[in-house]
Scaffold this motif. Sequence first.
Motif, PDB file in Angstrom:
ATOM      1  N   HIS A  55       0.841  -1.199   0.000  1.00  0.00           N
ATOM      2  CA  HIS A  55       0.000   0.000   0.000  1.00  0.00           C
ATOM      3  C   HIS A  55       0.880   1.253   0.000  1.00  0.00           C
ATOM      4  O   HIS A  55       0.663   2.171  -0.792  1.00  0.00           O
ATOM      5  CB  HIS A  55      -0.928  -0.010   1.222  1.00  0.00           C
ATOM      6  CG  HIS A  55      -1.591   1.305   1.492  1.00  0.00           C
ATOM      7  ND1 HIS A  55      -2.706   1.719   0.798  1.00  0.00           N
ATOM      8  CD2 HIS A  55      -1.280   2.301   2.346  1.00  0.00           C
ATOM      9  CE1 HIS A  55      -3.059   2.919   1.235  1.00  0.00           C
ATOM     10  NE2 HIS A  55      -2.210   3.287   2.171  1.00  0.00           N
ATOM     11  N   ASP A  56       1.870   1.283   0.890  1.00  0.00           N
ATOM     12  CA  ASP A  56       2.779   2.431   0.977  1.00  0.00           C
ATOM     13  C   ASP A  56       3.551   2.617  -0.324  1.00  0.00           C
ATOM     14  O   ASP A  56       3.733   3.748  -0.792  1.00  0.00           O
ATOM     15  CB  ASP A  56       3.754   2.265   2.145  1.00  0.00           C
ATOM     16  CG  ASP A  56       3.051   2.297   3.496  1.00  0.00           C
ATOM     17  OD1 ASP A  56       1.883   2.732   3.564  1.00  0.00           O
ATOM     18  OD2 ASP A  56       3.685   1.875   4.486  1.00  0.00           O
ATOM     19  N   ALA A  57       4.007   1.506  -0.930  1.00  0.00           N
ATOM     20  CA  ALA A  57       4.742   1.599  -2.202  1.00  0.00           C
ATOM     21  C   ALA A  57       3.835   2.143  -3.306  1.00  0.00           C
ATOM     22  O   ALA A  57       4.263   2.967  -4.115  1.00  0.00           O
ATOM     23  CB  ALA A  57       5.293   0.229  -2.593  1.00  0.00           C
ATOM     24  N   LEU A  58       2.586   1.705  -3.336  1.00  0.00           N
ATOM     25  CA  LEU A  58       1.639   2.181  -4.348  1.00  0.00           C
ATOM     26  C   LEU A  58       1.387   3.679  -4.189  1.00  0.00           C
ATOM     27  O   LEU A  58       1.414   4.425  -5.176  1.00  0.00           O
ATOM     28  CB  LEU A  58       0.323   1.405  -4.240  1.00  0.00           C
ATOM     29  CG  LEU A  58      -0.793   1.796  -5.204  1.00  0.00           C
ATOM     30  CD1 LEU A  58      -0.342   1.694  -6.652  1.00  0.00           C
ATOM     31  CD2 LEU A  58      -2.018   0.928  -4.965  1.00  0.00           C
ATOM     32  N   ILE A  59       1.185   4.133  -2.969  1.00  0.00           N
ATOM     33  CA  ILE A  59       0.960   5.568  -2.722  1.00  0.00           C
ATOM     34  C   ILE A  59       2.206   6.372  -3.109  1.00  0.00           C
ATOM     35  O   ILE A  59       2.110   7.423  -3.753  1.00  0.00           O
ATOM     36  CB  ILE A  59       0.571   5.818  -1.246  1.00  0.00           C
ATOM     37  CG1 ILE A  59      -0.753   5.141  -0.918  1.00  0.00           C
ATOM     38  CG2 ILE A  59       0.508   7.309  -0.943  1.00  0.00           C
ATOM     39  CD1 ILE A  59      -1.940   5.626  -1.701  1.00  0.00           C
ATOM     40  N   THR A  60       3.380   5.864  -2.761  1.00  0.00           N
ATOM     41  CA  THR A  60       4.634   6.558  -3.088  1.00  0.00           C
ATOM     42  C   THR A  60       4.823   6.672  -4.597  1.00  0.00           C
ATOM     43  O   THR A  60       5.194   7.730  -5.103  1.00  0.00           O
ATOM     44  CB  THR A  60       5.837   5.814  -2.460  1.00  0.00           C
ATOM     45  OG1 THR A  60       5.646   5.756  -1.050  1.00  0.00           O
ATOM     46  CG2 THR A  60       7.142   6.509  -2.775  1.00  0.00           C
ATOM     47  N   ILE A  61       4.573   5.579  -5.321  1.00  0.00           N
ATOM     48  CA  ILE A  61       4.735   5.572  -6.775  1.00  0.00           C
ATOM     49  C   ILE A  61       3.698   6.479  -7.440  1.00  0.00           C
ATOM     50  O   ILE A  61       3.992   7.183  -8.404  1.00  0.00           O
ATOM     51  CB  ILE A  61       4.594   4.129  -7.329  1.00  0.00           C
ATOM     52  CG1 ILE A  61       5.759   3.260  -6.877  1.00  0.00           C
ATOM     53  CG2 ILE A  61       4.435   4.106  -8.836  1.00  0.00           C
ATOM     54  CD1 ILE A  61       7.090   3.616  -7.479  1.00  0.00           C
ATOM     55  N   ALA A  62       2.461   6.465  -6.930  1.00  0.00           N
ATOM     56  CA  ALA A  62       1.365   7.185  -7.583  1.00  0.00           C
ATOM     57  C   ALA A  62       1.313   8.664  -7.241  1.00  0.00           C
ATOM     58  O   ALA A  62       0.712   9.442  -7.986  1.00  0.00           O
ATOM     59  CB  ALA A  62       0.034   6.533  -7.226  1.00  0.00           C
ATOM     60  N   THR A  63       1.925   9.085  -6.156  1.00  0.00           N
ATOM     61  CA  THR A  63       1.846  10.487  -5.729  1.00  0.00           C
ATOM     62  C   THR A  63       2.255  11.470  -6.826  1.00  0.00           C
ATOM     63  O   THR A  63       1.549  12.447  -7.062  1.00  0.00           O
ATOM     64  CB  THR A  63       2.662  10.706  -4.439  1.00  0.00           C
ATOM     65  OG1 THR A  63       2.093   9.887  -3.414  1.00  0.00           O
ATOM     66  CG2 THR A  63       2.636  12.152  -4.007  1.00  0.00           C
ATOM     67  N   PRO A  64       3.348  11.244  -7.565  1.00  0.00           N
ATOM     68  CA  PRO A  64       3.694  12.190  -8.641  1.00  0.00           C
ATOM     69  C   PRO A  64       2.668  12.197  -9.785  1.00  0.00           C
ATOM     70  O   PRO A  64       2.612  13.153 -10.553  1.00  0.00           O
ATOM     71  CB  PRO A  64       5.048  11.692  -9.155  1.00  0.00           C
ATOM     72  CG  PRO A  64       5.578  10.807  -8.103  1.00  0.00           C
ATOM     73  CD  PRO A  64       4.407  10.262  -7.371  1.00  0.00           C
TER      74      PRO A  64
END
Length: 177
Positions: free
Chosen positions: A35-44
């Motif tokens: 979940h954290d990796a998905l949010i980090t990748i998608a934020t930009p």
Amino acid sequence: MAVIVARSMPMRNFTAAADLADPAATGEHMKQKLHDALITIATPLLNPGETPAATGRARVGKVSIARNAALAAASMLLSGGTVGVYAMNKAYYVLLTSERLLLLEPHWLTSRPTAKVLGDIPRPLLSIEDVKRSVMTSVTLSISGEDKGLLLKYPTFDREGAELLLKAFGVAPSLTN
């Protein structure tokens, strides 16, 4: 002649709680990391003011909304309830935001989320058409103005992702199968 010297090793208590990892806690930890990796990748990729509402990983397929119910009933009847009607592609990361639904491709080797967007559907065009809960949780989304919809099949280990998606759309759990 070889001489073997045996060393006395101190005995360790292998049943101590610190030595055994709780499988449920480990699974929750891994889900949180993804979940954290998905949010980090998608934020930009997000627009200013756009916020994530639900994340998960699901197998994605297209369905015909008009004949979805009849086709599902016929295939389940003919197969004795064992064969589904949808040819599913591989699993994708699903990110529902305040403005849209993003489908992100997993990395080919690690299966972690990548920034490659394979689907971008405005949220106002989406609505929940059908929900089925069994071994996998299936959520059918209809797309306004289209005769095709999206079928998201969440595996058992990511049932929470399906529940978050339904909650974000305002579907009460008691109203679904």
